[in-house]
Design a protein around this motif. Sequence first.
Motif, PDB file in Angstrom:
ATOM      1  N   GLU A  53      -9.747   0.493   1.596  1.00 27.46           N
ATOM      2  CA  GLU A  53      -9.963  -0.743   0.853  1.00 27.46           C
ATOM      3  C   GLU A  53      -9.763  -1.931   1.781  1.00 27.46           C
ATOM      4  O   GLU A  53      -9.114  -1.812   2.825  1.00 27.46           O
ATOM      5  N   THR A  60      -8.524   7.233   1.076  1.00 23.45           N
ATOM      6  CA  THR A  60      -9.028   6.020   0.442  1.00 23.45           C
ATOM      7  C   THR A  60      -9.141   4.931   1.505  1.00 23.45           C
ATOM      8  O   THR A  60      -8.437   4.963   2.509  1.00 23.45           O
ATOM      9  N   GLU A  78      -5.868   2.479  -7.540  1.00 21.20           N
ATOM     10  CA  GLU A  78      -5.638   3.406  -6.437  1.00 21.20           C
ATOM     11  C   GLU A  78      -4.576   4.433  -6.827  1.00 21.20           C
ATOM     12  O   GLU A  78      -4.704   5.618  -6.544  1.00 21.20           O
ATOM     13  N   LYS A 100     -14.970  -0.643   7.099  1.00 20.67           N
ATOM     14  CA  LYS A 100     -14.794   0.010   5.798  1.00 20.67           C
ATOM     15  C   LYS A 100     -15.961   0.964   5.537  1.00 20.67           C
ATOM     16  O   LYS A 100     -15.759   2.097   5.088  1.00 20.67           O
ATOM     17  N   TYR A 130      -2.897  -2.512  -7.530  1.00 15.59           N
ATOM     18  CA  TYR A 130      -2.932  -1.182  -6.927  1.00 15.59           C
ATOM     19  C   TYR A 130      -3.024  -0.066  -7.965  1.00 15.59           C
ATOM     20  O   TYR A 130      -3.075   1.103  -7.615  1.00 15.59           O
ATOM     21  N   SER A 134       0.837  -1.193   0.000  1.00 20.77           N
ATOM     22  CA  SER A 134       0.000   0.000   0.000  1.00 20.77           C
ATOM     23  C   SER A 134       0.876   1.248   0.000  1.00 20.77           C
ATOM     24  O   SER A 134       0.649   2.190  -0.736  1.00 20.77           O
ATOM     25  N   ASP A 192     -15.825   4.802   4.713  1.00 21.01           N
ATOM     26  CA  ASP A 192     -16.458   5.327   3.488  1.00 21.01           C
ATOM     27  C   ASP A 192     -17.364   6.508   3.818  1.00 21.01           C
ATOM     28  O   ASP A 192     -17.360   7.518   3.121  1.00 21.01           O
TER      29      ASP A 192
END
Length: 170
Positions: free
Chosen positions: A58, A56, A39, A147, A36, A9, A151
Amino acid sequence: MKRFILAMSLVAVLGVLASCNNSGAKMERKAENAPYNQEKEFLKEAIKAKSPEVQTVEIIDSTVVFTHIFDGIVDVKAYTFDGDECVEVERVYTFPTQMSALRHYRRAVERAELYNDIQLHKNQVKYNLKEEQHKLETKGMTKEQLKAKFDKQIADCKADAQRHHDHHRK
């Protein structure tokens, strides 16, 4: 696995932030980071548009990865789940300079009651949240619920920014 996910990441984020002139290395990295790329494109666009902030979230395997970029700082939190329970939270900050990383590291050490395994590597500070700390954030939540919480937080931030932007245009 979690460390690999967090590292990938960060590589994805830092690949966007750092320009690399070696096209051979770029091609290899592109192949390695295929999952990735979406992203990375999102982050590239945000940086190009000079977004003041990028967020972000995920789910990668059993880990929820929340990335927040602000003021040149990349903050990545990896919430690792075992079934429906969060068992570990690792946080990695990447700062624009080694000096700013050192200042953050000192603040983290002063608040050692909250963190385990505080480390400083050049312009990066890494630590784990103590169990009681991450339980406050995640207790009773599955990774999907966590998540969804992030969000919503991201959507609320975007809505606030849009309201602020619209207000100033009048």
